[in-house]
Design a protein around this motif. Sequence first.
Motif, PDB file in Angstrom:
ATOM      1  N   PRO A   7       0.807  -1.224   0.000  1.00  0.00           N
ATOM      2  CA  PRO A   7       0.000   0.000   0.000  1.00  0.00           C
ATOM      3  C   PRO A   7       0.841   1.276   0.000  1.00  0.00           C
ATOM      4  O   PRO A   7       0.403   2.285  -0.545  1.00  0.00           O
ATOM      5  CB  PRO A   7      -0.796  -0.085   1.302  1.00  0.00           C
ATOM      6  CG  PRO A   7      -0.671  -1.474   1.762  1.00  0.00           C
ATOM      7  CD  PRO A   7       0.539  -2.077   1.154  1.00  0.00           C
ATOM      8  N   TYR A   8       2.020   1.224   0.596  1.00  0.00           N
ATOM      9  CA  TYR A   8       2.885   2.404   0.587  1.00  0.00           C
ATOM     10  C   TYR A   8       3.460   2.655  -0.807  1.00  0.00           C
ATOM     11  O   TYR A   8       3.652   3.793  -1.216  1.00  0.00           O
ATOM     12  CB  TYR A   8       4.013   2.269   1.618  1.00  0.00           C
ATOM     13  CG  TYR A   8       3.543   2.603   3.005  1.00  0.00           C
ATOM     14  CD1 TYR A   8       3.662   3.891   3.507  1.00  0.00           C
ATOM     15  CD2 TYR A   8       2.941   1.641   3.800  1.00  0.00           C
ATOM     16  CE1 TYR A   8       3.211   4.217   4.767  1.00  0.00           C
ATOM     17  CE2 TYR A   8       2.476   1.951   5.071  1.00  0.00           C
ATOM     18  CZ  TYR A   8       2.618   3.243   5.549  1.00  0.00           C
ATOM     19  OH  TYR A   8       2.162   3.549   6.793  1.00  0.00           O
TER      20      TYR A   8
ATOM     21  N   ALA B  86       0.573   4.082  -2.770  1.00  0.00           N
ATOM     22  CA  ALA B  86       0.334   5.475  -2.370  1.00  0.00           C
ATOM     23  C   ALA B  86       1.373   6.428  -2.979  1.00  0.00           C
ATOM     24  O   ALA B  86       1.160   7.630  -3.023  1.00  0.00           O
ATOM     25  CB  ALA B  86       0.341   5.594  -0.853  1.00  0.00           C
TER      26      ALA B  86
ATOM     27  N   LYS C  97      12.867  -2.360   2.111  1.00  0.00           N
ATOM     28  CA  LYS C  97      11.419  -2.202   2.024  1.00  0.00           C
ATOM     29  C   LYS C  97      11.025  -1.546   0.711  1.00  0.00           C
ATOM     30  O   LYS C  97      11.874  -1.058  -0.032  1.00  0.00           O
ATOM     31  CB  LYS C  97      10.956  -1.325   3.182  1.00  0.00           C
ATOM     32  CG  LYS C  97      11.615   0.029   3.079  1.00  0.00           C
ATOM     33  CD  LYS C  97      11.469   0.897   4.276  1.00  0.00           C
ATOM     34  CE  LYS C  97      12.376   2.077   4.059  1.00  0.00           C
ATOM     35  NZ  LYS C  97      12.150   3.168   4.969  1.00  0.00           N
TER      36      LYS C  97
ATOM     37  N   SER D 215       4.553   9.816   3.541  1.00  0.00           N
ATOM     38  CA  SER D 215       4.455   8.681   2.625  1.00  0.00           C
ATOM     39  C   SER D 215       3.014   8.250   2.367  1.00  0.00           C
ATOM     40  O   SER D 215       2.672   7.838   1.280  1.00  0.00           O
ATOM     41  CB  SER D 215       5.273   7.515   3.160  1.00  0.00           C
ATOM     42  OG  SER D 215       4.840   7.182   4.454  1.00  0.00           O
ATOM     43  N   ARG D 216       2.154   8.378   3.381  1.00  0.00           N
ATOM     44  CA  ARG D 216       0.791   7.889   3.216  1.00  0.00           C
ATOM     45  C   ARG D 216      -0.079   8.832   2.402  1.00  0.00           C
ATOM     46  O   ARG D 216      -0.957   8.406   1.683  1.00  0.00           O
ATOM     47  CB  ARG D 216       0.115   7.776   4.581  1.00  0.00           C
ATOM     48  CG  ARG D 216       0.577   6.616   5.394  1.00  0.00           C
ATOM     49  CD  ARG D 216      -0.151   6.705   6.711  1.00  0.00           C
ATOM     50  NE  ARG D 216       0.184   5.601   7.569  1.00  0.00           N
ATOM     51  CZ  ARG D 216      -0.365   5.435   8.771  1.00  0.00           C
ATOM     52  NH1 ARG D 216      -1.238   6.297   9.219  1.00  0.00           N
ATOM     53  NH2 ARG D 216      -0.038   4.406   9.505  1.00  0.00           N
TER      54      ARG D 216
ATOM     55  N   ALA E 187      10.925   6.115   6.251  1.00  0.00           N
ATOM     56  CA  ALA E 187       9.472   6.033   6.172  1.00  0.00           C
ATOM     57  C   ALA E 187       9.086   4.580   6.374  1.00  0.00           C
ATOM     58  O   ALA E 187       9.900   3.687   6.138  1.00  0.00           O
ATOM     59  CB  ALA E 187       8.976   6.511   4.823  1.00  0.00           C
ATOM     60  N   ILE E 188       7.873   4.378   6.814  1.00  0.00           N
ATOM     61  CA  ILE E 188       7.387   3.010   6.941  1.00  0.00           C
ATOM     62  C   ILE E 188       7.218   2.432   5.536  1.00  0.00           C
ATOM     63  O   ILE E 188       6.844   3.131   4.604  1.00  0.00           O
ATOM     64  CB  ILE E 188       6.044   2.985   7.697  1.00  0.00           C
ATOM     65  CG1 ILE E 188       6.269   3.301   9.175  1.00  0.00           C
ATOM     66  CG2 ILE E 188       5.336   1.646   7.558  1.00  0.00           C
ATOM     67  CD1 ILE E 188       7.030   2.250   9.955  1.00  0.00           C
ATOM     68  N   GLY E 189       7.503   1.171   5.388  1.00  0.00           N
ATOM     69  CA  GLY E 189       7.310   0.508   4.109  1.00  0.00           C
ATOM     70  C   GLY E 189       7.096  -0.973   4.335  1.00  0.00           C
ATOM     71  O   GLY E 189       7.196  -1.456   5.463  1.00  0.00           O
ATOM     72  N   CYS E 190       6.800  -1.682   3.243  1.00  0.00           N
ATOM     73  CA  CYS E 190       6.581  -3.124   3.352  1.00  0.00           C
ATOM     74  C   CYS E 190       7.926  -3.817   3.220  1.00  0.00           C
ATOM     75  O   CYS E 190       8.686  -3.505   2.309  1.00  0.00           O
ATOM     76  CB  CYS E 190       5.674  -3.599   2.230  1.00  0.00           C
ATOM     77  SG  CYS E 190       4.182  -2.610   2.066  1.00  0.00           S
ATOM     78  N   SER E 191       8.197  -4.754   4.093  1.00  0.00           N
ATOM     79  CA  SER E 191       9.469  -5.457   3.994  1.00  0.00           C
ATOM     80  C   SER E 191       9.521  -6.191   2.655  1.00  0.00           C
ATOM     81  O   SER E 191       8.505  -6.629   2.140  1.00  0.00           O
ATOM     82  CB  SER E 191       9.621  -6.440   5.144  1.00  0.00           C
ATOM     83  OG  SER E 191       8.574  -7.375   5.103  1.00  0.00           O
TER      84      SER E 191
END
Lengths: 170, 206
Positions: free
Chosen positions: B67-68, B71, B138, B164-165, B195-199
């Motif tokens: 989703p990141y 986005a 990520k 990021s979102r 930033a948060i992300g998917c591994s």
Amino acid sequence: MHKILILFLGSFMLLSCKGKLKETDEVRDSSVKIATLNYEELKPLLHKNDDKTYVVNFWATWCMPCVKELPAFEKLNAAYKDKNVEVVLVSLDFPKQKESNLIPFVKKKSLQSKVLHFDDANEQFWIPDIAENWSGSIPATLIYNEKKRKFYEKSFSYEELQYELQTFLN
Amino acid sequence: MKTFKTILLLLVVATISAFTINPSKGYKVGDEAADFSLKNIDDTMVSLADYSEAKGFIVVFTCNMCPYSVANEDRIIALDKKYKKKGFPVIAINPNDPEVSKGDSFEAMKVRAKEKGFTFPYLFDEGQEVYPKYGATKTPHVYILNKKKGKLIVEYIGAIDDSSRNENNVKERFVENAVDALLKGEKPTKTDTRAIGCSIKDKRNS
């Protein structure tokens, strides 16, 4: 076994009472309430100074490896809650997904560990503040107690998790 | 004998610390990045060396499913549109193993690129050898490379911007600021952001 049964029945009764009291406006989520916190509110929960060991997992319903490892955290919570260990599942689901994804997910899986929803836009600040070595990917897990603190940017199996937790308990 | 023991002990300590002090793998800002040859969604092979005119690259590890990443798709397209003509094209790389993340297969990449109208190459890290070399963890994860005397130097590692979102809340555009600085011959002021992300999905890690 009896104890667990009583506890289970007790909480069930409590929940149903609560459901009845607020039936008018909260029928939809009578059993699952998840607080949304910003970093200012979350931070104290990552720095508690009591005799407990906390296992804080950062996850999201859209994060496949997170969902895959959740049973390991649930199992750990069940196995160690009498040993002064608390598992906290901090969801990073997008705000608009809280109602549509997170709450239904928690209900469906009937998660027993404490679940929080974390929403704070200032990632540049809180990612390194939670752990200097965190690049920002999830799943990620913080294990800490008053003596020791360690951050893991990785997936866990139950055995690995138990092994790491043991290093905090001895 | 005693000195021998001391030396031995020192050696052991030195060896242990050598392994524990540096746990993070991959490139750091200032390192020279290696070129690669990866399959693009148009079935051709793409290398950075193919872009002889480029001054540098905005390398983005991204994918279809996260989703990141989703986005940030429009922002990645906008970066390419703005900076390709200035000499810094976007090179997107999907680092995920489709056996772990089905929606990130090469065929699915073609579909997504067409749907969104990607203006840049979208490469498949088949065999997953490129992302560990870079140290990407990520998606999305950006590496800005600057050509200096024929070498590709890593000048920036991190997020596209500070929101990021939600693009509407962006206050600071990290990648744009860094590339603008490089175009002026200056060092970027911010070279590492998070930033948060998917591994990245890799069965070797799970």
